[in-house]
Scaffold this motif. Structure first.
Motif, short mmCIF file in Angstrom:
data_model
loop_
_atom_site.label_atom_id
_atom_site.label_comp_id
_atom_site.label_asym_id
_atom_site.label_seq_id
_atom_site.Cartn_x
_atom_site.Cartn_y
_atom_site.Cartn_z
N TRP A 44 10.43 18.45 14.18
CA TRP A 44 9.21 18.03 14.40
C TRP A 44 8.93 16.58 13.69
O TRP A 44 9.49 16.60 12.31
N SER A 47 4.31 18.00 11.54
CA SER A 47 3.86 19.52 11.72
C SER A 47 3.14 19.80 10.41
O SER A 47 3.25 20.10 9.49
N ARG A 138 -2.60 24.40 13.99
CA ARG A 138 -1.20 23.75 13.70
C ARG A 138 -0.99 22.83 14.81
O ARG A 138 -0.91 23.08 15.87
N CYS A 140 2.01 20.09 15.92
CA CYS A 140 3.37 19.79 15.90
C CYS A 140 3.69 18.70 16.95
O CYS A 140 3.47 18.61 18.38
#
Length: 650
Positions: A44, A47, A138, A140
């Motif tokens: 990523w 992230s 989260r 990403c």
């Protein structure tokens, strides 16, 4: 270099259908979140977890709600993992609010095709409820990829591209071999064109009856462009991964023999009279950083491949006088071990192929793989690049797939000779003598082949550090490698050539930003990256596929006398009018007039009419005439006639 992808692998490669956005990619348009089964297993660009993605509550109060990243318009998906405890939150991408109604525990995809912009983008996660959650959402973010153009030429004026094409076409008509040009702007391949011939001339310099046209798929010998897109890329990746420290002494990586085996002779043109023990002490202290700076002390191009090359003289000596003669990779490393330094390390800059031959061996010592295999597995295959790599004739390519270089091997039209020298037209074999004879075609300083489009895609990694689902370089590592190596040397990074204060204008043009980086190759190749304009240019030629013009100048070929070989004319012209809506045809016509007039000044008095400099001037005059006719400019037509009259006549 050429491969057939399985359906599963193809989904992991940017640019292939279904890549990254997964099976829900068709449903992620608009400002909505689509629930998906799982988060992709990939690298990523960013992230982070909200709230307080920096890991603490900061006194700005606002910073922890927003995250910036680099992207390109019309592509991409942001992935979110939402904790089961989350009851509500708001999501903005570049100020556009997404519908998060009913979004609770699970994994979601937020399409960016309508919201992503070129350059810096921002995601904001706010109002997470209930308050007090520590790891609620989260986020990403993948890397952008290079897609085909979807809205013209991304601010590059079509008339500028037309002038570039007209100049190359005219040069080819007057004898220039061939060229390719790929331009990436704002994450789009906006120009990908080819001109001329992959194979045009016989060893005697006469045009073949059956020529081989160059196409977009033709691969070119990149020469020293290899230094950046093989050796530098490998080192930058290893530093990013913590596998290599630039300040590690080379002797620790390659063995004590690197210093202890140094021969006790003194160069006749050395600037220092250092004794043998001092020489060995210098080499013990040399680091990877020293060779990236081209300040390690090695001579520019010792001819390890020629048994008659006298290292002390740095020229041809008596037969068999080369103290460091080598014809295998193993012997070449030993030869470098034996090579004394020409100057005290750090006291000057000498651009040296030895530095990058050494880097090749360093990379192989750290990775346990030969450089070509490491680059294929780490960069080229993961990015889906099919027309880039070393040793093309051993990797599925035929000679006709490759642009030919020198007509008579490495002999400069039979003026050079040494044991085992190639005398046939080179097509699919690296031209560089040290890369071919000493490194078996795989080296850090030369040996890479590519077409312009794949090279431009690879170079685009220098804009963000990654590509699609793959992370290659951290931002800090890219900044370190592309920063000026010293205040007084703004044209040099670590390996990279920099524009600096117009110090590489001959290659990158006068309108490129100071932090523009890239490299040139001796066969007639150029790749440059201008981050400030989200611009990548890959311009490849085989200019040395032609006769040596003058036996007194064995490195000057007929092809190198044409404007198409100068490389820097491409970024100079394509920058004209960039980001304007104004037609710049009149400005370009004036520039074409300047180029035609200036081309005559390059012709020495008494030059024969058949000389390539005269043919180059004729080419510029014809372009001027064509543009003047199109514009109905009688004054420019008269100028073209006067310039024509001033040319040497047959």
């Amino acid at each position: 270099m050429r491969r057939i992808l399985s359906p599963c692998l193809s989904r992991m490669i940017p640019g292939n259908p279904g890549y990254a956005q997964g099976t829900d990619s068709a449903n992620t348009a608009g400002h909505v979140l689509v629930r998906v089964s799982e988060l992709p297993q990939q690298d990523w660009q960013k992230s982070v977890v909200f709230p307080d993605w920096k890991g603490y509550t900061d006194d700005t109060l606002a910073m922890n709600s927003m995250l910036s990243f680099r992207f390109s318009h019309g592509q991409g998906v942001i992935w979110l993992q939402v904790d089961e405890a989350v009851e509500a939150f708001t999501l903005y991408i570049n100020g556009q609010k997404y519908d998060t109604t009913g979004v609770h525990g699970g994994t979601y995809a937020a399409g960016m095709t309508e919201t992503a912009v070129d350059g810096v983008n921002t995601v904001q996660v706010s109002n997470i409820m209930p308050l007090g959650l520590n790891a609620a959402v989260r986020v990403c973010i993948p890397y952008p990829v290079v897609l085909d153009a979807d809205r013209g030429t991304e601010g590059i004026r079509p008339e500028a591209l037309r002038l570039i094409s007209d100049l190359i076409v005219s040069d080819v008509e007057h004898g220039f071999p061939g060229a390719q040009l790929a331009i990436v702007r704002n994450g789009r391949l906006v120009w990908n064109e080819a001109w001329g011939y992959a194979l045009r001339y016989a060893p005697d310099g006469k045009q073949l009856q059956e020529v081989q046209p160059a196409g977009r798929d033709t691969v070119y010998d990149l020469a020293s462009v290899t230094k950046m897109f093989a050796a530098n890329y490998a080192v930058q990746k290893l530093v990013t991964d913590g596998a290599l420290n630039l300040d590690t002494p080379l002797a620790e990586l390659l063995g004590d023999g690197f210093a202890e085996d140094t021969l006790p002779f003194t160069y006749q043109n050395a600037e220092t009279g250092a004794d043998h023990e001092t020489q060995k002490a210098w080499k013990r202290e040399l680091t990877v950083r020293d060779i990236l700076r081209h300040q390690a002390g090695f001579p520019a191009s010792p001819h390890y491949n020629n048994p008659d090359f006298d290292m002390a003289l740095q020229g041809i000596g008596r037969p068999g006088s080369n103290q460091c003669y080598a014809r295998t990779r193993e012997d070449t490393l030993k030869a470098i071990f034996r090579t004394p330094l020409l100057y005290a390390p750090g006291t000057k800059t000498v651009y040296s192929d030895v530095d990058y031959m050494l880097l090749c061996f360093v990379i192989e010592a750290v990775t346990g793989q030969r450089l070509d295999r490491y680059m294929e597995e780490t960069f080229y295959a993961p990015m889906g690049l099919e027309r880039i790599g070393f040793l093309p004739l051993e990797n599925g390519f035929a000679p006709g797939d490759c642009a030919a270089t020198e007509l008579n091997g490495n002999t400069r039209d039979l003026h050079v000779d040494f044991e085992g020298i190639r005398t046939y037209t080179l097509q699919g074999e690296v031209h560089d003598e040290r890369a071919w004879y000493c490194m078996q075609g795989v080296s850090g300083h030369a040996g890479l082949f590519s077409n312009a489009a794949d090279l431009a895609r690879l170079a685009s990694v220098m804009l963000t550090g990654g590509y699609g689902s793959h992370r290659f370089f951290s931002r800090n590592v890219m900044d370190m490698f592309t920063a000026p190596k010293a205040v007084e040397a703004g044209q040099w990074g670590l390996g990279w050539w920099r524009e600096g204060d117009d110090q590489r204008a001959w290659y990158f043009g006068t309108q490129s930003a100071p932090d523009t980086v890239g490299h040139q190759g001796w066969t007639g190749t150029l790749c440059m990256v201008d981050p400030s304009r989200e611009l990548v240019v890959a311009y490849l030629t085989n200019m040395i596929h032609s006769r040596v013009t003058d036996p007194e100048q064995l490195n000057k070929f007929d092809g190198s006398r044409f404007t198409a070989s100068t490389l820097g004319f491409v970024p100079q012209i394509l920058s004209i009018g960039m980001e304007t809506d104004e037609d710049v045809s009149a400005q370009l016509l004036d520039l074409a007039a300047d180029m035609a007039a200036e081309s005559l000044r390059l012709i020495p008095a008494g030059t024969d009419a058949a000389h390539p400099l005269v043919r180059n001037a004729q080419s510029k005059i014809e372009v001027l005439k064509a543009w003047a006719r199109d514009a109905g400019d009688a004054e420019k037509l008269r100028l073209a006639d006067r310039l024509q009259e001033a040319l040497p006549q047959e």
